[in-house]
Design an enzyme around this catalytic site. Structure first.
Site, PDB file in Angstrom:
ATOM      1  N   ASP A  35       0.807  -1.224   0.000  1.00 57.33           N
ATOM      2  CA  ASP A  35       0.000   0.000   0.000  1.00 57.33           C
ATOM      3  C   ASP A  35       0.844   1.281   0.000  1.00 57.33           C
ATOM      4  O   ASP A  35       1.973   1.297   0.477  1.00 57.33           O
ATOM      5  CB  ASP A  35      -0.920  -0.008   1.232  1.00 57.33           C
ATOM      6  CG  ASP A  35      -2.034   1.018   1.113  1.00 57.33           C
ATOM      7  OD1 ASP A  35      -2.425   1.347  -0.023  1.00 57.33           O
ATOM      8  OD2 ASP A  35      -2.515   1.495   2.159  1.00 57.33           O
ATOM      9  N   HIS A  52       2.349   3.160  -8.851  1.00 55.03           N
ATOM     10  CA  HIS A  52       2.107   1.727  -9.057  1.00 55.03           C
ATOM     11  C   HIS A  52       3.300   1.085  -9.768  1.00 55.03           C
ATOM     12  O   HIS A  52       3.727  -0.015  -9.420  1.00 55.03           O
ATOM     13  CB  HIS A  52       0.827   1.506  -9.861  1.00 55.03           C
ATOM     14  CG  HIS A  52      -0.417   1.950  -9.140  1.00 55.03           C
ATOM     15  ND1 HIS A  52      -0.661   1.628  -7.824  1.00 55.03           N
ATOM     16  CD2 HIS A  52      -1.486   2.706  -9.543  1.00 55.03           C
ATOM     17  CE1 HIS A  52      -1.819   2.152  -7.455  1.00 55.03           C
ATOM     18  NE2 HIS A  52      -2.331   2.818  -8.478  1.00 55.03           N
ATOM     19  N   LEU A 146      10.620 -20.426  -3.537  1.00 53.71           N
ATOM     20  CA  LEU A 146       9.607 -19.563  -2.917  1.00 53.71           C
ATOM     21  C   LEU A 146       8.247 -19.675  -3.623  1.00 53.71           C
ATOM     22  O   LEU A 146       8.184 -19.643  -4.857  1.00 53.71           O
ATOM     23  CB  LEU A 146      10.086 -18.102  -3.005  1.00 53.71           C
ATOM     24  CG  LEU A 146       9.120 -17.043  -2.485  1.00 53.71           C
ATOM     25  CD1 LEU A 146       9.185 -16.958  -0.972  1.00 53.71           C
ATOM     26  CD2 LEU A 146       9.427 -15.672  -3.097  1.00 53.71           C
TER      27      LEU A 146
HETATM   28  C1  IPE Z   1      -5.437  -2.555   0.204  1.00 52.71           C
HETATM   29  O1  IPE Z   1      -5.155  -1.231  -0.010  1.00 52.71           O
HETATM   30  C2  IPE Z   1      -5.393  -3.304  -1.079  1.00 52.71           C
HETATM   31  C3  IPE Z   1      -4.093  -3.400  -1.716  1.00 52.71           C
HETATM   32  C4  IPE Z   1      -2.976  -2.897  -1.300  1.00 52.71           C
HETATM   33  C5  IPE Z   1      -4.085  -4.145  -2.932  1.00 52.71           C
HETATM   34  P1  IPE Z   1      -6.300  -0.136  -0.226  1.00 52.71           P
HETATM   35  O2  IPE Z   1      -5.591   1.119  -0.505  1.00 52.71           O
HETATM   36  O3  IPE Z   1      -7.266  -0.616  -1.217  1.00 52.71           O
HETATM   37  O4  IPE Z   1      -6.998  -0.120   1.196  1.00 52.71           O
HETATM   38  P2  IPE Z   1      -7.845   1.008   1.921  1.00 52.71           P
HETATM   39  O5  IPE Z   1      -8.902   1.457   0.953  1.00 52.71           O
HETATM   40  O6  IPE Z   1      -6.910   2.115   2.268  1.00 52.71           O
HETATM   41  O7  IPE Z   1      -8.374   0.334   3.129  1.00 52.71           O
HETATM   42  C1  IPE Z   2      -1.680   0.193  -3.271  1.00 51.44           C
HETATM   43  O1  IPE Z   2      -1.465   1.549  -3.330  1.00 51.44           O
HETATM   44  C2  IPE Z   2      -1.976  -0.421  -4.610  1.00 51.44           C
HETATM   45  C3  IPE Z   2      -3.353  -0.845  -4.781  1.00 51.44           C
HETATM   46  C4  IPE Z   2      -4.308  -0.791  -3.925  1.00 51.44           C
HETATM   47  C5  IPE Z   2      -3.692  -1.395  -6.076  1.00 51.44           C
HETATM   48  P1  IPE Z   2      -2.675   2.591  -3.345  1.00 51.44           P
HETATM   49  O2  IPE Z   2      -3.028   2.819  -4.762  1.00 51.44           O
HETATM   50  O3  IPE Z   2      -3.751   2.146  -2.470  1.00 51.44           O
HETATM   51  O4  IPE Z   2      -1.958   3.871  -2.770  1.00 51.44           O
HETATM   52  P2  IPE Z   2      -2.571   4.877  -1.723  1.00 51.44           P
HETATM   53  O5  IPE Z   2      -2.979   4.052  -0.529  1.00 51.44           O
HETATM   54  O6  IPE Z   2      -3.715   5.545  -2.379  1.00 51.44           O
HETATM   55  O7  IPE Z   2      -1.448   5.797  -1.405  1.00 51.44           O
HETATM   56 MG    MG Z   3      -4.112   2.392  -0.493  1.00 51.45          MG
END
Ligand code: IPE
Ligand code: IPE
Ligand code: MG
Length: 258
Positions: A35, A52, A146
């Site tokens: 995240d 990403h 792994l």
């Molecule tokens: C969780 O992150 C999902 C992934 C990292 C794939 P999100 O960014 O979707 O989670 P919330 O919305 O902050 O809980």
């Molecule tokens: C995690 O990073 C990737 C996915 C959920 C696909 P985010 O896209 O949620 O990044 P933030 O949390 O908005 O910074």
């Molecule tokens: Mg996120």
């Protein structure tokens, strides 16, 4: 073969970080919620997609190091069942990134004995991506290194719901008696049926929640949070998390061992 990450980085603090680990207490299964990609990009005035892309680099490094340290299973949360709520543009970007990741990494992962698996509602993804996933799983299925478990279109609740459906069908057909449903019946109806539960869950980005990840499996996992965003997450952070984990006492409901 992968050039050993630690030898490439020797004389650096990373080597001493590694030496600080107890080789007998390496977590078997590490789960990571990747995240903070969007925030990482936005803080740099970049589009979220750059975050990403940068996150893919972190995954590459972490996979190598986890494999080198002797972690048996690495589960990485890449896209949740709730992430479809995001703008179409971001969703399509992520889907093409998964596809690109498989195209670019499959040879190296395979050569290094990584076994790739996907968990989640894979049948809801585009046919071309499903095809690549299928090929990657088949190609690496006999690898002995792994296990890289990628959670795409994954939701813990959806996984449990699916398990309930599988079990209900068995009861309905007479194959299973409802009295005989146990923890084991449920566990063996999950995507992760043949894997140990995660020993360690890592979430970067500063958010302190599990966002529908591995709800059943995380029952007794140790949690490790950091404010660092996923694109800045380096092998040294994985080592730090594992070191912290090694210092903890897991009781599983029992009492401290004397
Ligand atoms: C969780 O992150 C999902 C992934 C990292 C794939 P999100 O960014 O979707 O989670 P919330 O919305 O902050 O809980
Ligand atoms: C995690 O990073 C990737 C996915 C959920 C696909 P985010 O896209 O949620 O990044 P933030 O949390 O908005 O910074
Ligand atoms: Mg996120």
């Amino acid at each position: 073969m992968w050039k050993k990450w630690f030898s490439r980085n020797s004389k650096s603090s990373n080597e001493s970080e590694l030496n600080s680990l107890d080789p007998l207490k390496i977590p078997q299964h590490v789960a990571i919620i990747m995240d903070g990609n969007g925030r990482w990009a936005q803080r740099r005035g970049l589009l979220r997609s750059f975050g990403h892309r940068a996150g893919v680099e972190s995954l590459r490094e972490v996979v190598k190091v986890a494999s080198e340290i002797g972690v048996k299973v690495l589960t990485a949360y890449a896209f949740s069942t709730e992430n479809w709520k995001r703008p179409d543009e971001e969703v399509s970007f992520l889907m093409s990134l998964f596809s690109e990741y498989l195209d670019n990494e499959i040879d190296e992962l395979d050569q290094n004995q990584v076994k790739i698996r996907f968990i989640g509602k894979i049948d809801e993804l585009a046919a071309s991506l499903q095809h690549k996933i299928e090929n990657a799983q088949t190609r690496t299925n006999r690898n002995s290194g792994l296990i890289l478990n990628l959670a795409v279109n994954y939701g813990g609740r959806a996984e449990i719901t699916r398990a309930v459906q599988i079990i209900a069908e068995k009861v309905q057909s007479g194959e299973l008696n409802s009295q005989d449903i146990s923890d084991y019946t449920i566990q063996s109806s999950l995507y992760t049926q043949d894997l140990p539960d995660p020993d360690l869950l890592i979430r970067p980005s500063g958010d302190l929640r599990i966002s529908n990840f591995l709800l059943w499996q995380l029952a007794y996992s140790e949690f490790w949070f950091t404010d660092i965003n996923w694109p800045d997450f380096k092998p040294k952070h994985l080592i730090q998390a594992i070191r912290d984990y090694q210092g903890r006492e897991r009781r599983f409901g029992g009492i401290k061992r004397s």
